[in-house]
Scaffold this motif. Structure first.
Motif, PDB file in Angstrom:
ATOM      1  N   LEU A 187      19.945  48.698  -3.426  1.00 11.74           N
ATOM      2  CA  LEU A 187      18.591  48.547  -2.884  1.00 11.74           C
ATOM      3  C   LEU A 187      18.501  49.104  -1.472  1.00 11.74           C
ATOM      4  N   ASP A 188      19.525  48.870  -0.677  1.00 12.86           N
ATOM      5  CA  ASP A 188      19.552  49.437   0.671  1.00 12.86           C
ATOM      6  C   ASP A 188      19.544  50.963   0.616  1.00 12.86           C
ATOM      7  N   ILE A 229      16.781  45.534   5.507  1.00 15.12           N
ATOM      8  CA  ILE A 229      16.764  45.654   4.049  1.00 15.12           C
ATOM      9  C   ILE A 229      18.021  45.053   3.432  1.00 15.12           C
ATOM     10  N   PHE A 230      19.167  45.455   3.953  1.00 11.86           N
ATOM     11  CA  PHE A 230      20.427  45.028   3.345  1.00 11.86           C
ATOM     12  C   PHE A 230      20.615  43.513   3.398  1.00 11.86           C
ATOM     13  N   PRO A 231      20.483  42.856   4.552  1.00 12.05           N
ATOM     14  CA  PRO A 231      20.673  41.394   4.559  1.00 12.05           C
ATOM     15  C   PRO A 231      19.629  40.656   3.733  1.00 12.05           C
ATOM     16  N   VAL A 250      25.782  37.717   8.792  1.00 12.86           N
ATOM     17  CA  VAL A 250      26.957  38.528   8.489  1.00 12.86           C
ATOM     18  C   VAL A 250      26.542  39.860   7.876  1.00 12.86           C
ATOM     19  N   ALA A 251      25.625  39.824   6.903  1.00 14.83           N
ATOM     20  CA  ALA A 251      25.175  41.057   6.252  1.00 14.83           C
ATOM     21  C   ALA A 251      24.387  41.941   7.221  1.00 14.83           C
ATOM     22  N   LEU A 281      11.781  41.058   0.386  1.00 10.69           N
ATOM     23  CA  LEU A 281      12.348  42.132  -0.422  1.00 10.69           C
ATOM     24  C   LEU A 281      11.347  42.619  -1.464  1.00 10.69           C
ATOM     25  N   LEU A 282      10.673  41.687  -2.132  1.00 11.32           N
ATOM     26  CA  LEU A 282       9.679  42.078  -3.135  1.00 11.32           C
ATOM     27  C   LEU A 282       8.533  42.849  -2.502  1.00 11.32           C
ATOM     28  N   ALA A 283       8.134  42.454  -1.301  1.00  8.50           N
ATOM     29  CA  ALA A 283       7.048  43.159  -0.613  1.00  8.50           C
ATOM     30  C   ALA A 283       7.456  44.591  -0.282  1.00  8.50           C
ATOM     31  N   ILE A 284       8.687  44.777   0.157  1.00  9.78           N
ATOM     32  CA  ILE A 284       9.170  46.119   0.489  1.00  9.78           C
ATOM     33  C   ILE A 284       9.259  46.982  -0.766  1.00  9.78           C
TER      34      ILE A 284
END
Length: 490
Positions: free
Chosen positions: A93-94, A109-111, A159-160, A479-482
């Motif tokens: 996804l990232d 995005i990633f975290p 961390v992410a 995440l869903l919005a992006i």
């Protein structure tokens, strides 16, 4: 396009991931592994990168979780494959979404993807939060305090996000003028979290304590194979009488060692999960004996009971029974979760809720072992304003340290002290802030008795107990919005 150097990063990240979660947990490895893996996927084509990463993580997780996941053969590798998929998807996804955003915002995005997918997996799979990134930071007490607000999800997010920030800086060749604002923003957030956690620890109040003793499994009376035999379909009447005699010796061992701890001024005694074994027809007589013991010694006695009824479809009742100093049953709770596999096939499943008992030492509660792998189950403990969790548990050697440290996050999330005594594993006691009060390894301790002075009536109100997994849901919605924005602006 992936090059030899990027495949070297994939190899390095995969090796570090072996120490990210499992038998060999190294907190620093959890910070570093995603950095190298993320840089690899940014260089690779999306599909090829996804497949290479999935395979590498599959190998790493197979190594680190051998004997940790209590399955064999195809079932073990099936679970590892599912874990590898969940862990690989945030990188995909990232790779697809982050390049569409400009500037430092792309690092979120990633975290967000990691926590959203990790949270969904925890809600849907029968192993709960096993493997969650937040657990890797056990021992960093200031950072652990974040769990009292966001649960383990906020810790995993930090961390992410670190991996994403480092990769973002890497792509800009670490040129300070180009990365200064973003790096300083992350550093400010991290510093604020650590400062707030440190202040929470520093200003925690001093409170009175109660002496609690946990009486572990006695060696040499009953072997695990004999317990399994009791619930076999062809269990005979002769075997029943033989095992009844061993159960009586087992019970005598628990009472005798408990009596010794009472003489040392223990006011609460805890026996591990299903350690007190009794046949169904003998349960009433045993409980009457236990009531007299609690009454004569003026103590609270928490019994981890395995009530066995050979010949029925689910022959095991896995109970936590709390007796008060009057010899009365304060509560009796049947475990509401079950480890997939053998336990799930033989245990009667309790319906909850987790009970609470008011005592002179505060509000006591007793979830059982695997219950604590599900934050949404244990949140009722914080919502009920409990003070002490008495946790009877039973593990196996490969997870001796791992399962105890996972459980300690539930104490921080819900603001309760925890005393967890384990058969065949690691035991420990912590205060509501996750500070260790006692620890015991069942495999290196001769008498298997753990004692701790535990804060009494010292439960702490936490934000997490009230809002639950709101932070994780925020990651899901973001995440869903992006994704939706990307689809409609393609």
């Amino acid at each position: 396009m992936a090059t030899k150097s990027s495949f070297a990063l994939l190899f390095l990240g995969s090796v570090l991931q072996i120490f990210g979660f499992g038998k060999w947990l190294v907190p620093l490895a959890a910070w570093l592994a995603p950095v190298f893996l993320l840089h690899f996927t940014r260089d690779a084509q999306p599909i090829n990168g996804f497949l290479w990463l999935w395979f590498s993580l599959f190998v790493a997780l197979s190594v680190s979780n051998r004997d940790v996941i209590p399955l064999q053969g195809a079932a073990f590798f099936g679970v590892v494959a599912a874990m590898s998929t969940t862990m690989t998807l945030p990188f995909l996804l990232d790779r697809l979404l982050a390049p569409q955003l400009s500037g430092f915002s792309s690092t979120l995005i990633f975290p967000a993807a990691w926590i959203a997918l990790e949270f969904f997996a925890a809600c849907l799979n029968p192993y709960g939060t096993w493997g969650a990134l937040g657990y890797t930071q056990h021992g960093n007490l200031p950072l652990m305090q974040l769990a009292s607000v966001t649960g383990i999800w906020g810790i995993g997010f930090l961390v992410a996000w670190f991996a994403a920030v480092v990769n973002w800086s890497w792509e800009r060749q670490f040129e300070w003028g180009a990365i200064q604002n973003g790096v300083l923003l992350y550093a400010a957030v991290w510093s604020l979290v650590m400062l707030a956690g440190g202040l929470r620890l520093a200003f925690s109040p001093e409170v009175s304590t109660v002496r609690i003793a946990g009486i572990g499994w006695p060696k040499g009376i009953i072997e695990p194979s004999e317990f399994v035999r009791v619930i076999a379909p062809d269990f005979t009447a002769i075997e029943r009488e033989q095992i009844r005699g061993k159960f009586h010796r087992l019970q005598d061992s628990f009472f005798e060692r408990s009596r010794r701890e009472v003489q040392a001024d223990a006011r609460i005694i805890v026996w591990p999960e299903a350690n007190l074994m009794v046949l169904k027809e003998d349960e009433a007589d045993f409980l009457e004996h236990a009531r007299r013991f609690a009454r004569d010694n003026d103590i609270f006695l928490l019994i981890g009971m395995g009530v066995l009824e050979p010949g029925v479809s689910r022959p095991v009742e896995n109970k936590a029974v709390l007796l008060n100093p009057a010899g009365e049953t304060a509560f009796s709770y049947i475990k509401s979760t079950a480890v997939p596999g053998f336990e799930a096939s033989v245990n009667v499943r309790g319906k909850g809720p987790i009970p609470i008992a008011n005592t002179p030492y505060g509000r006591l509660t007793s979830p059982i072992c695997f219950d604590l792998d599900f934050p949404q189950v244990i949140r009722q403990v914080g919502h009920s304003e409990a003070d002490i969790m008495l946790v009877p548990a039973s593990d196996w050697k490969a997870i001796t340290k791992l399962h105890q440290l996972m459980a300690e996050f539930r104490a921080v999330e819900n603001g309760v002290a925890m005393f967890r005594i384990t058969r065949w594993g690691g035991s420990g006691a912590v205060d509501p802030y996750g500070r260790r009060l006692a620890a015991m390894d069942d495999f290196t301790t001769q008498d298997n008795v753990m004692v701790a002075q535990v804060p009494a009536s010292a439960g702490v109100h936490t934000i997490y107990a009230r809002i639950g997994d709101l932070f994780a849901w925020g990651c899901v919605v973001s995440l869903l919005a992006i994704i939706a924005w990307r689809i409609f602006h393609a």
